[in-house]
Write an enzyme that holds these catalytic residues in place. Structure first.
Site, PDB file in Angstrom:
ATOM      1  N   GLU A 146       0.826  -1.214   0.000  1.00  0.00           N
ATOM      2  CA  GLU A 146       0.000   0.000   0.000  1.00  0.00           C
ATOM      3  C   GLU A 146       0.859   1.262   0.000  1.00  0.00           C
ATOM      4  O   GLU A 146       0.564   2.204  -0.718  1.00  0.00           O
ATOM      5  CB  GLU A 146      -0.932   0.041   1.215  1.00  0.00           C
ATOM      6  CG  GLU A 146      -1.743   1.334   1.208  1.00  0.00           C
ATOM      7  CD  GLU A 146      -2.712   1.501   2.354  1.00  0.00           C
ATOM      8  OE1 GLU A 146      -2.767   0.647   3.243  1.00  0.00           O
ATOM      9  OE2 GLU A 146      -3.430   2.517   2.344  1.00  0.00           O
ATOM     10  N   ASP A 155      -0.327  -5.272   3.107  1.00  0.00           N
ATOM     11  CA  ASP A 155      -0.881  -4.101   3.796  1.00  0.00           C
ATOM     12  C   ASP A 155      -0.158  -4.023   5.137  1.00  0.00           C
ATOM     13  O   ASP A 155      -0.364  -4.859   6.024  1.00  0.00           O
ATOM     14  CB  ASP A 155      -2.396  -4.224   3.991  1.00  0.00           C
ATOM     15  CG  ASP A 155      -3.013  -2.873   4.366  1.00  0.00           C
ATOM     16  OD1 ASP A 155      -2.275  -2.035   4.927  1.00  0.00           O
ATOM     17  OD2 ASP A 155      -4.214  -2.679   4.121  1.00  0.00           O
ATOM     18  N   ILE A 160      -0.230  -1.970   7.685  1.00  0.00           N
ATOM     19  CA  ILE A 160      -1.199  -1.859   8.790  1.00  0.00           C
ATOM     20  C   ILE A 160      -2.563  -1.732   8.118  1.00  0.00           C
ATOM     21  O   ILE A 160      -2.827  -0.749   7.430  1.00  0.00           O
ATOM     22  CB  ILE A 160      -0.991  -0.616   9.684  1.00  0.00           C
ATOM     23  CG1 ILE A 160       0.398  -0.598  10.324  1.00  0.00           C
ATOM     24  CG2 ILE A 160      -2.074  -0.569  10.771  1.00  0.00           C
ATOM     25  CD1 ILE A 160       0.671   0.641  11.205  1.00  0.00           C
ATOM     26  N   ASP A 161      -3.420  -2.719   8.293  1.00  0.00           N
ATOM     27  CA  ASP A 161      -4.797  -2.564   7.831  1.00  0.00           C
ATOM     28  C   ASP A 161      -5.613  -2.169   9.057  1.00  0.00           C
ATOM     29  O   ASP A 161      -5.672  -2.913  10.037  1.00  0.00           O
ATOM     30  CB  ASP A 161      -5.338  -3.858   7.218  1.00  0.00           C
ATOM     31  CG  ASP A 161      -6.712  -3.630   6.615  1.00  0.00           C
ATOM     32  OD1 ASP A 161      -6.881  -2.623   5.900  1.00  0.00           O
ATOM     33  OD2 ASP A 161      -7.621  -4.435   6.881  1.00  0.00           O
ATOM     34  N   THR A 194      -5.482   1.501   9.937  1.00  0.00           N
ATOM     35  CA  THR A 194      -4.598   2.553  10.456  1.00  0.00           C
ATOM     36  C   THR A 194      -5.320   3.485  11.425  1.00  0.00           C
ATOM     37  O   THR A 194      -4.731   3.934  12.418  1.00  0.00           O
ATOM     38  CB  THR A 194      -4.014   3.362   9.279  1.00  0.00           C
ATOM     39  OG1 THR A 194      -3.164   2.495   8.530  1.00  0.00           O
ATOM     40  CG2 THR A 194      -3.198   4.547   9.737  1.00  0.00           C
ATOM     41  N   ASP A 204      -5.936  -5.041   0.868  1.00  0.00           N
ATOM     42  CA  ASP A 204      -6.915  -5.175   1.955  1.00  0.00           C
ATOM     43  C   ASP A 204      -7.465  -6.602   2.039  1.00  0.00           C
ATOM     44  O   ASP A 204      -7.686  -7.124   3.123  1.00  0.00           O
ATOM     45  CB  ASP A 204      -8.099  -4.224   1.733  1.00  0.00           C
ATOM     46  CG  ASP A 204      -7.724  -2.757   1.771  1.00  0.00           C
ATOM     47  OD1 ASP A 204      -7.013  -2.370   2.705  1.00  0.00           O
ATOM     48  OD2 ASP A 204      -8.145  -2.007   0.867  1.00  0.00           O
TER      49      ASP A 204
HETATM   50  C1  IPD Z   1      -8.851   0.570   5.295  1.00  0.00           C
HETATM   51  C2  IPD Z   1      -9.544  -0.446   6.167  1.00  0.00           C
HETATM   52  C3  IPD Z   1     -10.997  -0.106   6.304  1.00  0.00           C
HETATM   53  C4  IPD Z   1     -11.684  -0.012   4.973  1.00  0.00           C
HETATM   54  C5  IPD Z   1     -10.966   0.967   4.070  1.00  0.00           C
HETATM   55  C6  IPD Z   1      -9.499   0.584   3.945  1.00  0.00           C
HETATM   56  P1  IPD Z   1      -6.257   1.087   5.806  1.00  0.00           P
HETATM   57  O1  IPD Z   1      -7.484   0.232   5.128  1.00  0.00           O
HETATM   58  O2  IPD Z   1      -9.432  -1.747   5.638  1.00  0.00           O
HETATM   59  O3  IPD Z   1     -11.701  -1.071   7.062  1.00  0.00           O
HETATM   60  O4  IPD Z   1     -13.015   0.393   5.166  1.00  0.00           O
HETATM   61  O5  IPD Z   1     -11.589   0.910   2.795  1.00  0.00           O
HETATM   62  O6  IPD Z   1      -8.833   1.527   3.125  1.00  0.00           O
HETATM   63  O7  IPD Z   1      -6.198   2.404   5.108  1.00  0.00           O
HETATM   64  O8  IPD Z   1      -6.528   1.182   7.252  1.00  0.00           O
HETATM   65  O9  IPD Z   1      -5.080   0.212   5.446  1.00  0.00           O
HETATM   66 CA    CA Z   2      -5.992  -1.482   4.217  1.00  0.00          CA
HETATM   67 CA    CA Z   3      -2.897   0.133   5.311  1.00  0.00          CA
HETATM   68 CA    CA Z   4      -4.365   3.359   4.267  1.00  0.00          CA
END
Ligand code: IPD
Ligand code: CA
Ligand code: CA
Ligand code: CA
Length: 262
Positions: free
Chosen positions: A67, A83, A85-86, A88, A210
């Protein structure tokens, strides 16, 4: 495949340990990306750098899509999808639902996936044909749940325009299901479904990093993963549930999102 999973798991654990140790003092260093609500911390970048270094040390010719660092071109059939950190926003606020997600794709097919949730001490793993696991526990998604009794997770993107549409869609879904959850991590939502903690998940506008690892965990637990209008899962739309519920939720969402992927 076992080797891919072992390496992915070792790296996801190392990144998760680093993040847990540094979060209390370093998570506040934040920049924004596509919109004021789309944040990235210094630790998102540090996690991705650590993962890239470890992957390339072990497998120097593999490709990596992450990402924060994008994709470097290469010839290899093997691509790591990361990813760092999913979730964030959860990470930033000290909520526990954030994950390190690493998938390994060979010739376009995901063969191994790890979703490490360090603040909960949970590591979800799957390799193609070998089941979905939470530690040593084999996972099976819930089956036979009617739409009206389904606990459905979803998420919202970072653009105001997309959020307005997502809000209209979720307002139509809510009266037709048991309830809605917005956990804040796509990867954890999909792994939770695999573990029977949720019945279904959908989201418009997610990215490969994701859902790549969690998607394999879900399909190996017996769930179906796809997109809208009969299309495969893609950054346009991700939908996941056991067969039966998948089709019913698909038809509802397709009627609420009539436009096709472009
Ligand atoms: C997000 C998370 C979130 C989702 C967003 C993503 P991130 O990823 O997965 O649950 O609703 O569409 O972008 O930005 O925290 O890696
Ligand atoms: Ca994510
Ligand atoms: Ca992320
Ligand atoms: Ca992000």
């Amino acid at each position: 495949m076992t080797d891919f999973l072992k390496l992915a798991e070792d790296i996801a654990r190392e990144a998760g340990d680093m993040l847990l140790a540094k979060r209390p003092t370093m998570s506040g260093e934040v920049e924004t990306k596509s919109s004021p609500t789309d944040v990235v911390t210094i630790l998102d970048k540090a996690s991705e750098e650590l993962i890239r270094e470890r992957v390339l040390a072990a497998r120097p010719s593999d490709r990596i899509l992450g990402e924060e660092g994008g994709e470097e071109p290469g010839e290899s059939d093997v691509r790591w999808i990361v990813d760092p950190i999913d979730g964030t926003v959860n990470f930033l606020y000290g909520l526990p639902d954030w994950a390190v997600s690493i998938a390994v794709e060979v010739s376009g097919q995901v063969v191994a996936g790890v979703v490490n949730v360090p603040a909960r001490g949970e590591v979800f793993t799957a390799s193609l044909g070998d089941g979905a696991w939470l530690g040593a526990e084999r996972l099976r998604c819930n089956t036979g749940v009617p739409l009206a009794q389904a606990l459905v997770a979803t998420g919202f993107g970072y653009s105001k325009v997309r959020r307005a549409v997502q809000g209209e869609v979720v307002a139509q879904v809510l009266p037709r299901v048991r309830d809605i959850r917005r956990g804040g991590s796509c990867a954890i939502d999909i792994c939770s479904l695999a573990a029977g903690r949720l019945d279904a998940y959908y989201e418009r506008g997610v990215n490969h990093w994701d859902f790549a690892a969690a998607g394999l965990v879900a399909t190996e637990s017996g769930a179906r993963l796809g997109g809208l209008h009969g299309r495969p899962v893609s950054p346009y739309f991700a939908l996941c549930a056991a067969p039966g519920l998948f089709e019913d939720l698909h038809d509802l969402l397709a009627s609420l999102n009539p436009e096709r992927d472009t």
